[in-house]
Design a protein around this motif. Sequence first.
Motif, PDB file in Angstrom:
ATOM      1  N   ASN A   4       0.482   5.728   0.179  1.00 47.16           N
ATOM      2  CA  ASN A   4      -0.248   6.991   0.220  1.00 47.16           C
ATOM      3  C   ASN A   4       0.697   8.062  -0.294  1.00 47.16           C
ATOM      4  OD1 ASN A   4      -0.691   9.697   1.944  1.00 47.16           O
ATOM      5  ND2 ASN A   4      -2.680   8.692   1.665  1.00 47.16           N
ATOM      6  N   ASN A  42      -3.755  -4.253  -9.129  1.00 46.74           N
ATOM      7  CA  ASN A  42      -3.432  -2.968  -8.524  1.00 46.74           C
ATOM      8  C   ASN A  42      -4.569  -1.969  -8.751  1.00 46.74           C
ATOM      9  OD1 ASN A  42      -0.985  -1.270  -7.377  1.00 46.74           O
ATOM     10  ND2 ASN A  42      -2.032   0.017  -8.866  1.00 46.74           N
ATOM     11  N   TYR A  46       0.848  -1.191   0.000  1.00 43.29           N
ATOM     12  CA  TYR A  46       0.000   0.000   0.000  1.00 43.29           C
ATOM     13  C   TYR A  46       0.881   1.236   0.000  1.00 43.29           C
ATOM     14  CZ  TYR A  46      -2.610   3.878   2.045  1.00 43.29           C
ATOM     15  OH  TYR A  46      -3.152   5.114   2.281  1.00 43.29           O
ATOM     16  N   ASN A  90      -4.090   7.023  -3.277  1.00 43.23           N
ATOM     17  CA  ASN A  90      -3.991   5.806  -2.472  1.00 43.23           C
ATOM     18  C   ASN A  90      -3.906   4.616  -3.419  1.00 43.23           C
ATOM     19  OD1 ASN A  90      -4.380   6.446   0.544  1.00 43.23           O
ATOM     20  ND2 ASN A  90      -5.970   7.672  -0.454  1.00 43.23           N
ATOM     21  N   ASP A  91      -2.867   3.802  -3.249  1.00 45.45           N
ATOM     22  CA  ASP A  91      -2.619   2.681  -4.141  1.00 45.45           C
ATOM     23  C   ASP A  91      -2.591   1.380  -3.340  1.00 45.45           C
ATOM     24  OD1 ASP A  91      -1.338   2.150  -7.121  1.00 45.45           O
ATOM     25  OD2 ASP A  91      -0.654   0.701  -5.618  1.00 45.45           O
ATOM     26  N   PHE A  92      -3.329   0.370  -3.832  1.00 48.85           N
ATOM     27  CA  PHE A  92      -3.388  -0.942  -3.184  1.00 48.85           C
ATOM     28  C   PHE A  92      -2.997  -2.017  -4.199  1.00 48.85           C
ATOM     29  CE2 PHE A  92      -6.544   1.865  -1.381  1.00 48.85           C
ATOM     30  CZ  PHE A  92      -6.414   1.711  -0.011  1.00 48.85           C
TER      31      PHE A  92
END
Length: 389
Positions: A273, A311, A271, A290-292
Amino acid sequence: MKRMLIVFAAAMPIATLANAQGSVTLYGLIDEGFEAISNATTSGGAPGGRQFRLDATSGLNSSRWGLKGREDLGGGLAALFQLENGFELNNGRLGQGGALFGRQAFVGIESKQLGTVTLGRQYDSVIDYVGKLEFGDSNVGTGHSAHPADLDNFNNSRRTNNAVKYTSNDYGGLTFGGMYSLGGVAGSVARNQIFSLGSGYRSGPITLGVAYLQARNPATSLFGSNPSDTPTSNGLTGTPVLSGYAGASAYNVIGAGALYTLGDAIIGANYSNVRFSGIPALGKTSAVFNDFEANLQYHFSPRLLGGIAYNYLHSSHVSNSVGGANYSQLSAGMDYTVSRRTDLYAALQYQTANGHDSTGAVAVASIAGVSPSSNRQQTVGRVGLRHRF
């Protein structure tokens, strides 16, 4: 004459011992592949349709060669250095915007008790502790598997110049470190400065990492760290995912990731931010991403490794017409080890986008390492060969 010969003979073992305590290693890697890209755009922005190309910069690794050395100084101390050059195999050009040793260039001192201090052009803590947990940095993920625009630098798109870096020793699987880059601007200590902190832990099947990175005036300091970069042509301005925020006064990344090995499978997640703050063109406001990512790798045999990752990137609304884009990306890959130094691989990425991007335009797909799509979808396929030396 006899005395001179005796002295010379006595000195020979000492010279041999001193030479044995130091070493220099030449190493390198060549990664070449054939790619097919859908919905590519031309440099002028017009739709270009399908694109076919050879590429040596976005494979499992980018091509490079380097020199690294270490000399034992006694008392638990050693001097070390590393010079690493990136290059484009298909035309012979230097990588990293024309830098001779653009990947890494540093010298330092290592202590068995206290850790290592190095000075030069180096990787930040996000790369060291979290980036290696991203699918794009695995043995089945290519540079195109990076998060859109590699906005969090997990995939090592950007290096830090003028950096002082500390790396701890390994304490039962725990490591930590930090880096500070001097901005070098007269009258302003803070302008163009970069600093990062990070920590990692590895025990049995578990690998963990967490890191923080901040860059002041990022278009110049971090995204503009290569010789050919200018305020209007750098890692920020080259993609609509980020280009509208190029004037930001600060760039901040908080990243965390984990891998867990379960038999022949490796399960991972990470993850980030990312915040661009003080954007002049948008009333000094901030843009937040925000990347997951979730990923899975599996050893079908000792020689065959496969993997898949999903992603999702969400950007905040900066105004009624700017921001709010979402990017979904699916990546897959297979790697077959031919020998200890050579492997063959295949990889595929598919991305969709919706909402409005950093420029206020309708968001288009933008897979890392290729020109943005002419619409909201894009696919990249690659088959390649990697050889180490």
